[in-house]
Design a protein around this motif. Sequence first.
Motif, mmCIF file in Angstrom:
data_model
loop_
_atom_site.group_PDB
_atom_site.id
_atom_site.type_symbol
_atom_site.label_atom_id
_atom_site.label_comp_id
_atom_site.label_asym_id
_atom_site.label_seq_id
_atom_site.Cartn_x
_atom_site.Cartn_y
_atom_site.Cartn_z
ATOM 1 N N VAL A 187 0.837 -1.197 0.000
ATOM 2 C CA VAL A 187 0.000 0.000 0.000
ATOM 3 C C VAL A 187 0.876 1.253 0.000
ATOM 4 C CG1 VAL A 187 -1.645 1.362 1.376
ATOM 5 C CG2 VAL A 187 -2.028 -1.088 1.019
ATOM 6 N N LEU A 208 2.400 1.543 -3.417
ATOM 7 C CA LEU A 208 1.384 1.988 -4.368
ATOM 8 C C LEU A 208 1.112 3.482 -4.210
ATOM 9 C CD1 LEU A 208 -0.862 1.540 -6.487
ATOM 10 C CD2 LEU A 208 -2.372 0.925 -4.585
ATOM 11 N N VAL A 268 1.584 6.483 -6.815
ATOM 12 C CA VAL A 268 0.480 7.384 -7.173
ATOM 13 C C VAL A 268 0.908 8.830 -6.953
ATOM 14 C CG1 VAL A 268 -1.834 8.160 -6.462
ATOM 15 C CG2 VAL A 268 -1.382 5.724 -6.824
ATOM 16 N N LEU A 304 1.810 0.691 -11.220
ATOM 17 C CA LEU A 304 0.568 0.826 -10.461
ATOM 18 C C LEU A 304 -0.264 -0.457 -10.539
ATOM 19 C CD1 LEU A 304 -0.419 4.462 -11.492
ATOM 20 C CD2 LEU A 304 0.488 3.720 -9.285
ATOM 21 N N LEU A 305 -0.319 -1.047 -11.717
ATOM 22 C CA LEU A 305 -1.066 -2.295 -11.893
ATOM 23 C C LEU A 305 -0.456 -3.422 -11.058
ATOM 24 C CD1 LEU A 305 -3.233 -4.013 -13.355
ATOM 25 C CD2 LEU A 305 -1.512 -4.417 -15.129
ATOM 26 N N TYR A 322 1.434 -3.249 -8.352
ATOM 27 C CA TYR A 322 1.187 -3.030 -6.922
ATOM 28 C C TYR A 322 -0.248 -3.387 -6.562
ATOM 29 C CZ TYR A 322 5.509 -0.242 -6.565
ATOM 30 O OH TYR A 322 6.802 0.191 -6.568
ATOM 31 N N THR A 323 -1.187 -2.981 -7.408
ATOM 32 C CA THR A 323 -2.599 -3.234 -7.157
ATOM 33 C C THR A 323 -2.893 -4.735 -7.116
ATOM 34 O OG1 THR A 323 -3.163 -1.115 -8.181
ATOM 35 C CG2 THR A 323 -4.943 -2.718 -7.970
ATOM 36 N N ILE A 380 -1.006 -6.378 -3.674
ATOM 37 C CA ILE A 380 -1.538 -6.119 -2.326
ATOM 38 C C ILE A 380 -2.513 -7.208 -1.889
ATOM 39 C CG2 ILE A 380 -2.907 -4.512 -0.926
ATOM 40 C CD1 ILE A 380 -1.482 -2.251 -2.630
#
Length: 162
Positions: free
Chosen positions: A83, A86, A90, A123-124, A126-127, A130
């Motif tokens: 998190v 990420l 961001v 970003l993808l 990390y998403t 998690i």
Amino acid sequence: PHGTDLSALVPLVPTFASYAMSFVYLGIYWNNHHHLFQAVDRISGSIMWANLHLLFWLSLVPFVTEWMGANHFASLPLAAYGVVLLLSAVSFTILVRAIIAHEGPGSKLAMAVGRDRKGSLSLLLYTVAIPLAFVQRLAAGGLYVMVALIWLIPDRRIEKNL
């Protein structure tokens, strides 16, 4: 370590591994932040706030690093680490967008960043990593390492456009 021989270091391997990974991540951010601001002609208040936003998330890296390492990469600390990674990514994206908004779509940075596929892929990953931390910790950690490997070399797009 609670001892003076090499065997006393064995229980600290997870802590050292999490520290090393975080050191690499912070080094990546430092290098790319440096490259980013080489492409900037002027800054604004919104850029300063976006930069502070990035600093906030990066300041949490030592906390989640220790929590993850001390608990041998348990699911919740591993997910919390993700998190923070990420939200750092961001906030870096927000910073880049703030600079481009200030300097314009024809700026050196806008031309260098382009569609920012590396940023979007990060970003993808990390998403995905998690929630994966609660199912397959090794795979989640592997995705964190993969993102670091993607960014290990400073962003050459900016160097090429300066």
